[in-house]
Design an enzyme around this catalytic site. Structure first.
Site, short mmCIF file in Angstrom:
data_model
loop_
_atom_site.label_atom_id
_atom_site.label_comp_id
_atom_site.label_asym_id
_atom_site.label_seq_id
_atom_site.Cartn_x
_atom_site.Cartn_y
_atom_site.Cartn_z
N ASP A 49 -56.38 -5.10 51.80
CA ASP A 49 -57.01 -4.02 51.03
C ASP A 49 -58.39 -4.45 50.57
O ASP A 49 -58.82 -4.13 49.47
CB ASP A 49 -56.12 -3.64 49.83
CG ASP A 49 -56.58 -2.37 49.13
OD1 ASP A 49 -57.14 -1.49 49.81
OD2 ASP A 49 -56.40 -2.26 47.90
N ASP B 173 -57.46 -15.24 48.63
CA ASP B 173 -58.51 -14.67 47.78
C ASP B 173 -59.10 -15.79 46.93
O ASP B 173 -58.37 -16.67 46.47
CB ASP B 173 -57.96 -13.57 46.87
CG ASP B 173 -59.04 -12.61 46.40
OD1 ASP B 173 -60.05 -13.09 45.85
OD2 ASP B 173 -58.87 -11.39 46.58
N LYS C 179 -61.89 1.49 54.10
CA LYS C 179 -62.71 2.17 53.10
C LYS C 179 -63.72 3.06 53.82
O LYS C 179 -64.42 2.61 54.73
CB LYS C 179 -63.45 1.15 52.22
CG LYS C 179 -62.55 0.03 51.67
CD LYS C 179 -61.45 0.56 50.76
CE LYS C 179 -60.59 -0.59 50.26
NZ LYS C 179 -59.50 -0.16 49.37
N SER D 161 -53.03 -0.84 42.25
CA SER D 161 -53.14 -0.78 43.72
C SER D 161 -51.79 -1.01 44.39
O SER D 161 -51.62 -0.70 45.57
CB SER D 161 -54.15 -1.81 44.22
OG SER D 161 -53.64 -3.13 44.06
N ASP E 113 -61.97 -17.32 52.07
CA ASP E 113 -62.55 -16.05 52.51
C ASP E 113 -61.56 -15.39 53.48
O ASP E 113 -61.12 -16.01 54.45
CB ASP E 113 -63.88 -16.34 53.21
CG ASP E 113 -64.62 -15.08 53.65
OD1 ASP E 113 -63.95 -14.04 53.89
OD2 ASP E 113 -65.85 -15.12 53.76
N CYS F 205 -56.10 -10.87 45.38
CA CYS F 205 -56.27 -10.88 43.92
C CYS F 205 -56.35 -9.46 43.34
O CYS F 205 -57.01 -8.59 43.92
CB CYS F 205 -57.54 -11.66 43.59
SG CYS F 205 -58.02 -11.60 41.87
N PRO F 206 -55.66 -9.19 42.22
CA PRO F 206 -54.78 -10.06 41.42
C PRO F 206 -53.33 -10.07 41.89
O PRO F 206 -52.50 -10.75 41.30
CB PRO F 206 -54.88 -9.44 40.03
CG PRO F 206 -55.04 -7.97 40.30
CD PRO F 206 -55.89 -7.88 41.55
N GLY F 207 -53.01 -9.28 42.93
CA GLY F 207 -51.67 -9.37 43.49
C GLY F 207 -50.88 -8.09 43.58
O GLY F 207 -49.66 -8.12 43.72
N GLY F 208 -51.56 -6.95 43.51
CA GLY F 208 -50.85 -5.67 43.57
C GLY F 208 -50.07 -5.48 44.85
O GLY F 208 -48.93 -5.03 44.84
#
Length: 361
Positions: free
Chosen positions: A283, A245, A312, A193, A265, A226-229
């Site tokens: 994202d 996250d 989205k 991502s 959250d 998460c995970p940090g892209g």
């Protein structure tokens, strides 16, 4: 040449057709869009001569959401000989010299659609470009001294023996062949991502401003990190990131000393009071109107100065949903008399989503 060819991601032809029809109508230009599902492009045919060129000049390409490229094209040329495709292409361009200054052309791009079916033609397009470019230069074309004010010539193959022939304006088109930036996935990035945010930064932020907008003096919040892209792209540019996250962040990001993991959250998180947040990125997989409302809140309350986020999209009425979300944000900001800049794009690395950039002025 009284048609436009517009490239898009396969499956988004209807959205692009609706968008270009709307933009053309706003300029008083009428026509119809030819749509083949999953073809990766749309042909918009104007009713009046010269109007395709008008649209290519007057529609600001960067304001088109679903288009990857914007080209004025001919009728489809079919039954090209395998032995000699170049001669009829050159002859067609010669016929256009009265209305098209080919000496102002700077390059020739041989392209095809971005679909699985068209991948077999991509290699041919690359090989065909070399002899075609040589032949064009012998004609005295591709010699533009000022590339920014010139045109790029396009050959768009729909089949190995069929193509559209046309041109785009260098000051109003995508800078990459097929409208696709070629980005390399960084091995140290936590997820793929990361390419979405990298492409967004390269697309929305002028190159000569990137170092001043992203540096060690800037602070950012990444909602749904998460995970940090996405966090990775900010950290590698020196930015300190509050990564929000409940999930775990990549160890490599913690080791940089440039993140603070906030296990909260994303909808309830509030920015720290001891520093001003420059950037908000998001994202999160959530209903687009909920994200639009969240981003509006951050901007109206002055919690950030700039933001890049994804919306989205639903399976149906995607263009309608995009327009509604963007309008929702604009109305919130206008109500507070906040000046802003906004752009939205269905980027190459986006899938069922679009990326939006907003900057408070």
């Amino acid at each position: 040449m009284n048609k436009l060819a517009l490239y898009c991601r396969s499956g988004f032809e209807k959205e692009l057709a609706a968008e270009i029809t709307e933009k053309a109508t706003a300029l008083g230009v009428f026509g119809f869009a030819r749509v083949v599902e999953n073809s990766g492009y749309v042909i918009f045919e104007c009713y009046q001569i010269g109007e395709a060129d008008l649209l290519a000049r007057k529609i600001t390409f960067s304001q088109l959401i679903f288009a990857r490229q914007l080209i004025v094209v001919s009728d489809l040329i079919s039954n090209l000989s395998v032995q000699d495709r170049i001669s009829p292409i050159i002859e067609y361009y010669r016929q256009q010299e009265k209305i098209l200054n080919l000496k102002q052309s700077s390059d020739i791009w041989v392209e095809t659609a971005d679909t699985n079916e068209a991948k077999t033609r991509a290699a041919f397009c690359r090989k065909f470009t070399v002899p075609l470019r040589q032949a064009f230069r012998k004609q005295g074309w591709l010699q533009a001294k000022n590339k920014k004010s010139g045109i790029t010539l396009h050959i768009f193959f729909t089949q190995s023996n069929s193509c559209y022939i046309g041109y785009s304006y260098n000051n109003n088109h995508a800078e990459h062949i097929m409208g696709i930036p070629r980005l390399k996935f960084p091995a140290e990035a936590p997820s793929r991502s990361t390419l979405k945010l990298e492409e967004a930064i390269l697309y929305f932020i002028p190159p000569n401003q990137e170092a001043t907008r992203f540096n060690e003096n800037k602070y950012a919040v990444d909602l749904g990190a998460c995970p940090g892209g996405w966090t990775y792209q900010l950290v590698r540019r020196g930015v300190f990131v509050y990564a929000v996250d409940h999930g775990k962040m990549a160890t490599s990001l913690h080791e940089t000393g440039r993140i603070e993991h906030c296990a909260e959250d994303g909808f309830k998180f509030r920015p720290p009071k001891h520093c001003k947040i420059d950037w908000l990125v998001c994202d999160m997989v959530e209903q687009p109107r909920r994200i639009a409302d969240l981003i509006s809140q951050w901007l109206v309350k002055g919690w950030c100065k700039e933001t890049i986020f994804n919306l989205k999209l639903p399976m149906k009425k995607r263009y309608f949903e995009v327009k509604r979300c963007l309008q929702q944000i604009k109305e919130r900001l206008n109500e507070q008399h906040i000046s802003f800049q906004i752009q939205a794009k269905h980027l190459y690395h986006d899938r069922e989503e679009i990326t939006v950039y907003i900057r408070l002025m």
